[in-house]
Design a protein around this motif. Structure first.
Motif, PDB file in Angstrom:
ATOM      1  N   ARG A 214       0.867  -1.177   0.000  1.00  0.00           N
ATOM      2  CA  ARG A 214       0.000   0.000   0.000  1.00  0.00           C
ATOM      3  C   ARG A 214       0.900   1.221   0.000  1.00  0.00           C
ATOM      4  N   ILE A 215       0.696   2.091  -0.972  1.00  0.00           N
ATOM      5  CA  ILE A 215       1.495   3.298  -1.092  1.00  0.00           C
ATOM      6  C   ILE A 215       0.566   4.503  -0.944  1.00  0.00           C
ATOM      7  N   ASN A 216       0.771   5.277   0.116  1.00  0.00           N
ATOM      8  CA  ASN A 216      -0.051   6.459   0.393  1.00  0.00           C
ATOM      9  C   ASN A 216      -1.543   6.148   0.267  1.00  0.00           C
ATOM     10  N   ALA A 217      -1.962   5.040   0.837  1.00  0.00           N
ATOM     11  CA  ALA A 217      -3.361   4.630   0.727  1.00  0.00           C
ATOM     12  C   ALA A 217      -3.867   4.114   2.063  1.00  0.00           C
ATOM     13  N   ILE A 218      -5.092   4.501   2.408  1.00  0.00           N
ATOM     14  CA  ILE A 218      -5.766   3.986   3.589  1.00  0.00           C
ATOM     15  C   ILE A 218      -7.126   3.446   3.157  1.00  0.00           C
ATOM     16  N   GLY A 219      -7.725   2.646   4.029  1.00  0.00           N
ATOM     17  CA  GLY A 219      -9.001   2.015   3.688  1.00  0.00           C
ATOM     18  C   GLY A 219      -8.761   0.616   3.160  1.00  0.00           C
ATOM     19  N   GLY A 220      -9.696   0.125   2.358  1.00  0.00           N
ATOM     20  CA  GLY A 220      -9.576  -1.223   1.829  1.00  0.00           C
ATOM     21  C   GLY A 220      -9.759  -2.287   2.889  1.00  0.00           C
ATOM     22  N   VAL A 221     -10.745  -2.093   3.774  1.00  0.00           N
ATOM     23  CA  VAL A 221     -11.023  -3.055   4.844  1.00  0.00           C
ATOM     24  C   VAL A 221     -11.967  -4.137   4.310  1.00  0.00           C
ATOM     25  N   THR A 222     -11.588  -5.390   4.481  1.00  0.00           N
ATOM     26  CA  THR A 222     -12.409  -6.518   4.040  1.00  0.00           C
ATOM     27  C   THR A 222     -13.436  -6.856   5.111  1.00  0.00           C
ATOM     28  N   THR A 223     -14.702  -6.925   4.703  1.00  0.00           N
ATOM     29  CA  THR A 223     -15.777  -7.367   5.583  1.00  0.00           C
ATOM     30  C   THR A 223     -16.274  -8.717   5.108  1.00  0.00           C
ATOM     31  N   LEU A 224     -16.374  -9.665   6.027  1.00  0.00           N
ATOM     32  CA  LEU A 224     -16.900 -10.988   5.736  1.00  0.00           C
ATOM     33  C   LEU A 224     -18.209 -11.177   6.492  1.00  0.00           C
ATOM     34  N   THR A 225     -19.209 -11.756   5.807  1.00  0.00           N
ATOM     35  CA  THR A 225     -20.480 -12.077   6.446  1.00  0.00           C
ATOM     36  C   THR A 225     -20.835 -13.529   6.168  1.00  0.00           C
ATOM     37  N   ASP A 226     -21.821 -14.033   6.913  1.00  0.00           N
ATOM     38  CA  ASP A 226     -22.365 -15.337   6.563  1.00  0.00           C
ATOM     39  C   ASP A 226     -23.414 -15.155   5.469  1.00  0.00           C
ATOM     40  N   ASN A 227     -24.074 -16.218   5.101  1.00  0.00           N
ATOM     41  CA  ASN A 227     -25.031 -16.139   3.999  1.00  0.00           C
ATOM     42  C   ASN A 227     -26.287 -15.347   4.338  1.00  0.00           C
ATOM     43  N   LYS A 228     -26.476 -15.063   5.636  1.00  0.00           N
ATOM     44  CA  LYS A 228     -27.592 -14.211   6.045  1.00  0.00           C
ATOM     45  C   LYS A 228     -27.149 -12.761   6.209  1.00  0.00           C
ATOM     46  N   ARG A 229     -25.928 -12.489   5.764  1.00  0.00           N
ATOM     47  CA  ARG A 229     -25.338 -11.154   5.799  1.00  0.00           C
ATOM     48  C   ARG A 229     -25.043 -10.672   7.219  1.00  0.00           C
ATOM     49  N   LYS A 230     -24.885 -11.608   8.134  1.00  0.00           N
ATOM     50  CA  LYS A 230     -24.447 -11.264   9.478  1.00  0.00           C
ATOM     51  C   LYS A 230     -22.928 -11.164   9.480  1.00  0.00           C
ATOM     52  N   ARG A 231     -22.406 -10.058   9.989  1.00  0.00           N
ATOM     53  CA  ARG A 231     -20.968  -9.806   9.925  1.00  0.00           C
ATOM     54  C   ARG A 231     -20.204 -10.823  10.749  1.00  0.00           C
ATOM     55  N   LEU A 232     -19.186 -11.406  10.128  1.00  0.00           N
ATOM     56  CA  LEU A 232     -18.292 -12.338  10.798  1.00  0.00           C
ATOM     57  C   LEU A 232     -16.997 -11.662  11.235  1.00  0.00           C
ATOM     58  N   ALA A 233     -16.466 -10.777  10.386  1.00  0.00           N
ATOM     59  CA  ALA A 233     -15.177 -10.144  10.697  1.00  0.00           C
ATOM     60  C   ALA A 233     -14.948  -8.957   9.777  1.00  0.00           C
ATOM     61  N   SER A 234     -14.161  -8.015  10.248  1.00  0.00           N
ATOM     62  CA  SER A 234     -13.620  -6.927   9.434  1.00  0.00           C
ATOM     63  C   SER A 234     -12.111  -7.005   9.546  1.00  0.00           C
ATOM     64  N   ILE A 235     -11.442  -7.140   8.417  1.00  0.00           N
ATOM     65  CA  ILE A 235     -10.006  -7.407   8.395  1.00  0.00           C
ATOM     66  C   ILE A 235      -9.319  -6.399   7.482  1.00  0.00           C
ATOM     67  N   GLU A 236      -8.320  -5.728   7.994  1.00  0.00           N
ATOM     68  CA  GLU A 236      -7.542  -4.792   7.183  1.00  0.00           C
ATOM     69  C   GLU A 236      -6.178  -5.413   6.885  1.00  0.00           C
ATOM     70  N   LEU A 237      -5.932  -5.664   5.622  1.00  0.00           N
ATOM     71  CA  LEU A 237      -4.633  -6.181   5.196  1.00  0.00           C
ATOM     72  C   LEU A 237      -3.664  -5.009   5.126  1.00  0.00           C
ATOM     73  N   LYS A 238      -2.655  -5.013   5.979  1.00  0.00           N
ATOM     74  CA  LYS A 238      -1.760  -3.864   6.087  1.00  0.00           C
ATOM     75  C   LYS A 238      -0.364  -4.151   5.564  1.00  0.00           C
ATOM     76  N   ASN A 239       0.135  -5.372   5.815  1.00  0.00           N
ATOM     77  CA  ASN A 239       1.529  -5.684   5.539  1.00  0.00           C
ATOM     78  C   ASN A 239       1.656  -6.693   4.409  1.00  0.00           C
ATOM     79  N   ARG A 240       2.818  -6.697   3.761  1.00  0.00           N
ATOM     80  CA  ARG A 240       3.056  -7.630   2.664  1.00  0.00           C
ATOM     81  C   ARG A 240       2.816  -9.067   3.128  1.00  0.00           C
ATOM     82  N   PHE A 241       2.048  -9.783   2.322  1.00  0.00           N
ATOM     83  CA  PHE A 241       1.689 -11.195   2.526  1.00  0.00           C
ATOM     84  C   PHE A 241       0.606 -11.421   3.573  1.00  0.00           C
TER      85      PHE A 241
END
Length: 250
Positions: A181-208
């Motif tokens: 990520r170069i001069n960028a913020i945001g890009g948070v991944t949200t995962l839900t189940d099939n009923k659209r209930k949130r399971l997790a919010s994950i921000e990928l910050k570092n390489r790999f």
């Protein structure tokens, strides 16, 4: 690598298998992925440089020119420890899966030769194949679709990693791995189940840093990307990796 480190990585690998089985998703921190892959710093840098070779996505239903990509496919046979690159072809999704960009043949530029031959790529795909096989309890034949993305953003333009919103990809397992990520913020991944209930919010910050999910049991979305500083543009580079079970044994 010391024996204690090997045991720790094996334990983390087993935890990820359990999480995929029971929670339908998992996240592996980049430092652990780096250790599992065992690639050199030079190999990592050269692989990340391939994102500079991506070309603009001309098929964005919202008319945006902020997304750059290439596309390619491999096969990983259950009886083989090697990857086979498939001939290049258009990428197609149904409108049911992707209402914004589906329903047409999208012809993206192929993966570069260096990208295809990178030891980082090979070890990543073989590691994921092993993880998914153990999650399912047997060795499988896999189709692997690769989508290296760069999403650019400026003070006047948000970058949208998933402009279609909360969705699934119609595959067996879906993964997204951060490259940089170069001069960028945001890009948070949200995962839900099939009923659209949130399971997790994950921000990928570092390489790999990588998040993996069972595509049939989850939906996912990624929030918009914006410059970290208002004085210039930025971008977010990820590799999206889709594994699909093949019916026929190769």
């Amino acid at each position: 690598m010391s024996e204690s480190t090997k045991r720790k990585l094996a334990s983390i690998f087993e935890e990820d298998i359990r999480s995929l089985k029971h929670n339908h998703f998992t996240m592996i921190e980049g430092g652990y992925m780096r250790s599992m892959l065992g690639c050199s710093i030079e190999e990592e840098h050269k692989f990340a440089e391939q994102w500079d070779e991506l070309t603009v996505d001309k098929y964005m239903g919202d008319g945006g020119k902020y997304r750059f990509r290439r596309y390619g496919q491999f096969v990983k046979a259950a009886k083989s420890s090697f990857l086979q690159l498939l001939p290049h072809e258009p990428y197609v999704q149904s409108k049911e899966i992707n209402y914004l960009n589906g329903g047409i043949e999208r012809i993206f530029d192929p993966l570069t030769e260096f990208f295809v031959q990178s030891p980082v790529l090979e070890r990543t795909l073989l590691l994921l194949a092993d993880l998914y096989d153990k999650t399912l309890g047997c060795k499988n034949d896999w189709n692997i679709r690769l989508h290296p993305y760069r999403v650019r953003t400026t003070p006047n333009q948000l970058g949208l990693p998933a402009p279609e919103g909360l969705h699934r990809d119609g595959v067996t397992f879906i993964a997204s791995m951060m490259l940089q990520r170069i001069n960028a913020i945001g890009g948070v991944t949200t995962l839900t189940d099939n009923k659209r209930k949130r399971l997790a919010s994950i921000e990928l910050k570092n390489r790999f840093d990588i998040v993996l999910a069972n595509d049939a049991e989850t939906l996912h979305d990624v929030s918009s990307v914006m410059p970290a500083s208002t004085s210039g543009s930025g971008y977010r580079d990820v590799l999206v990796i889709a594994f699909t079970l093949l019916d026929s044994q190769l």
